[in-house]
Enzyme design. Structure first.
Site, short mmCIF file in Angstrom:
data_model
loop_
_atom_site.label_atom_id
_atom_site.label_comp_id
_atom_site.label_asym_id
_atom_site.label_seq_id
_atom_site.Cartn_x
_atom_site.Cartn_y
_atom_site.Cartn_z
N LYS A 22 0.85 -1.21 0.00
CA LYS A 22 0.00 0.00 0.00
C LYS A 22 0.87 1.25 0.00
O LYS A 22 0.65 2.18 -0.78
CB LYS A 22 -0.90 0.00 1.24
CG LYS A 22 -1.53 1.36 1.53
CD LYS A 22 -2.29 1.39 2.82
CE LYS A 22 -1.49 1.67 4.06
NZ LYS A 22 -1.27 3.07 4.41
N ASN A 23 1.87 1.27 0.89
CA ASN A 23 2.64 2.50 1.05
C ASN A 23 3.63 2.75 -0.09
O ASN A 23 4.15 3.87 -0.22
CB ASN A 23 3.36 2.50 2.41
CG ASN A 23 2.37 2.72 3.54
OD1 ASN A 23 1.22 3.07 3.30
ND2 ASN A 23 2.81 2.49 4.77
N CYS A 115 -4.96 13.28 13.12
CA CYS A 115 -4.71 11.86 12.91
C CYS A 115 -4.56 11.18 14.26
O CYS A 115 -3.87 11.70 15.14
CB CYS A 115 -3.44 11.69 12.09
SG CYS A 115 -3.02 9.97 11.83
N ARG A 120 0.60 14.96 13.07
CA ARG A 120 1.35 14.67 11.84
C ARG A 120 1.48 15.94 11.01
O ARG A 120 0.72 16.18 10.07
CB ARG A 120 0.67 13.54 11.07
CG ARG A 120 0.71 12.24 11.87
CD ARG A 120 0.09 11.10 11.15
NE ARG A 120 0.85 10.66 9.99
CZ ARG A 120 0.42 9.73 9.15
NH1 ARG A 120 -0.75 9.17 9.32
NH2 ARG A 120 1.16 9.38 8.13
N ASP A 309 4.99 0.94 11.84
CA ASP A 309 3.77 0.33 11.32
C ASP A 309 3.58 -1.13 11.75
O ASP A 309 2.55 -1.74 11.44
CB ASP A 309 3.74 0.41 9.78
CG ASP A 309 3.56 1.85 9.31
OD1 ASP A 309 3.24 2.71 10.14
OD2 ASP A 309 3.76 2.10 8.10
#
Ligand code: EPZ
Length: 422
Positions: A22-23, A115, A120, A309
């Protein structure tokens, strides 16, 4: 809105394929805007974040077609405004800033909102564009940028309070590939997703050296061309299933991985006493739970350190691992929302100032819990698989942002999970 019912105390066995990252997909999809030609990106995971990115590309004027994992983007002329309605749904939308500035020389991007994983800021993204000569003003919740004479290469340091910035490095790299002259990015992020983006840009005709190190050097070129690219495997999805396999596995094989991207996760599993075996080419990994696992300490760090993550998922693992473990998140010190939910399931965790002290318990018990963000939800799924009874995980849309068909993959491994309407 769906919820997930997880019937715990089962076991996982067999093999699954890990999806595309995804990233890596998000900035690569944004980078397709750097030419008016069509590009094709393969193994884009079918998750809501990639869908948001495709909606943004459409809003910017691109023609987008998606057929399972393959996405074709033909940008043509692009518009300089990324609308708030879409940007507010996903912070990673900020990475269209670099390509829009490179193509159009002006941009209006809504400031992404709050967030749950912490404050962020986007100051480093703004610093990057200013470094290339753009004028930036904040107005009505928007970042308004202009570089009437075009962007000009410069030496820019991207280190922030908590280390290098991944999407900030991506944004600068994407803006610099079409800037005049040479750009040197110091304190660049070196994550595999940054390298995948650099590989994509290099195939488009960009001149980039040093991606994967702390110093990236870019010689601007006049134009780029459309290309075809396959995104790298999702190391965070792989790490999540590795943790699950150590918690409740009876021999789980993950296919389509890259060993070199999983050193931090496998290192910690080995330290805890689990078995991790890669095949010779490093594309498959098999995990067996150890017989006498023990806790370990984890401190997140930029790549090749332990990824923030994966912090939540490994905290779930440590919650049922004998001994005392200390988990520290140096990148997002507030990213511990999963701990309060896991405590409702019987975990013994004390969170204090960016650190969680975890006393491993013999077993967890089911409880209705609330997903608060993507990785926190994954941690709750892992905890639920190991718990006694049926856990109800609400707000499943968080997990759907970044895990492709997680319920189907768990079912494939024999996990007892049910997605039901809330
Ligand atoms: C990327 O976010 C990932 N997102 C995040 O993954 C990941 O947690 C994060 O990198 C860190 O690895 C994507 O790739 C789409 P950062 P990014 O800028 O780039 C501070 C997930 O779960 N900072 O590298 O936005 C920031 O507050 C997601 O998949 C500034 O101070 O993160 C943080 O402390 C969530 N100023 C640190 O830098 C800025 O302008 C690193 O953040 C930007 C960031």
């Amino acid at each position: 809105m769906d919820k997930l019912l997880v019937h715990g105390k089962g076991s996982l066995k067999g093999s699954i394929n890990i999806s595309g990252s995804k990233n890596a997909s998000l900035p690569i999809l944004a980078a397709t805007l750097l030419t008016d030609d069509a590009s094709i990106v393969r193994r884009v995971p079918d998750v809501s974040d990639t869908n948001y990115m495709l909606q943004i590309l459409r809003a910017l004027g691109a023609q987008v077609e998606r057929s399972s994992g393959t996405v074709r983007v033909e940008p043509g002329e692009i518009l300089p405004e990324a609308p708030y309605d879409l940007v507010r749904k996903m912070r990673a939308s900020i990475c269209v800033m670099g390509p829009i500035m490179a193509r159009v020389g002006r941009a209006k991007i809504s400031l992404p909102g709050g967030c749950v994983i912490g404050d962020r800021p986007v100051d480093l993204h703004v610093k990057a564009m200013q470094g290339l000569g753009a004028k930036v003003v904040m107005e009505g919740g928007d970042i308004i940028l202009s570089a009437p004479k075009g962007l000009i290469g410069a030496e820019i340091d991207m280190r922030g309070k908590y280390g290098p910035t991944v999407l900030g490095t991506d944004n600068l790299m994407m803006a610099a590939v079409l800037a005049k002259g040479t750009t040197v990015i110091n304190s660049a992020a070196s994550e595999p997703e940054v390298v995948d983006l650099a590989d994509f840009l290099i195939s488009m005709g960009a001149r980039i050296k040093g991606a994967g190190t702390r110093c990236i050097i870019i010689e601007g070129v006049d134009e780029l061309k459309g290309i075809e690219h396959t995104v790298i495997p999702d190391r965070i999805e792989a790490g999540t299933f590795m943790a699950a396999a150590a918690m409740v596995g009876e021999g789980v094989t993950l296919k389509r991985v890259r060993k070199e991207h999983l050193e931090a996760a496998s290192g910690k599993l080995l330290e805890c006493g689990h078995l991790v075996e890669f095949n010779e080419s490093g594309t498959e990994v098999r995990i067996f739970p150890g017989e006498t696992p023990q806790g370990c300490d984890i401190s997140t760090a930029p790549y090749p350190g332990f990824p923030t993550d994966m912090q939540a998922q490994f905290t779930a693992l440590l919650a049922i691992t004998p001994g005392i473990s200390v988990v520290e998140d140096t990148i997002f010190p507030q990213r511990f929302m999963h701990c309060s939910e896991m405590k409702r399931m019987g975990a013994d965790i004390k969170v204090d100032g960016g650190r969680a002290v975890v006393h491993g318990v013999a077993s967890l018990s089911a409880a209705p819990v609330m997903a608060s963000d993507l990785r926190a939800s994954a941690a709750l799924v892992l905890a639920a698989l190991a718990a006694e009874g049926t856990t109800e995980i609400n707000r499943l849309y968080h997990i759907d942002r970044g895990y492709e068909h997680i319920d189907e993959k768990l079912l494939q491994l024999g996990g007892a999970v049910e997605r039901v309407p809330a």
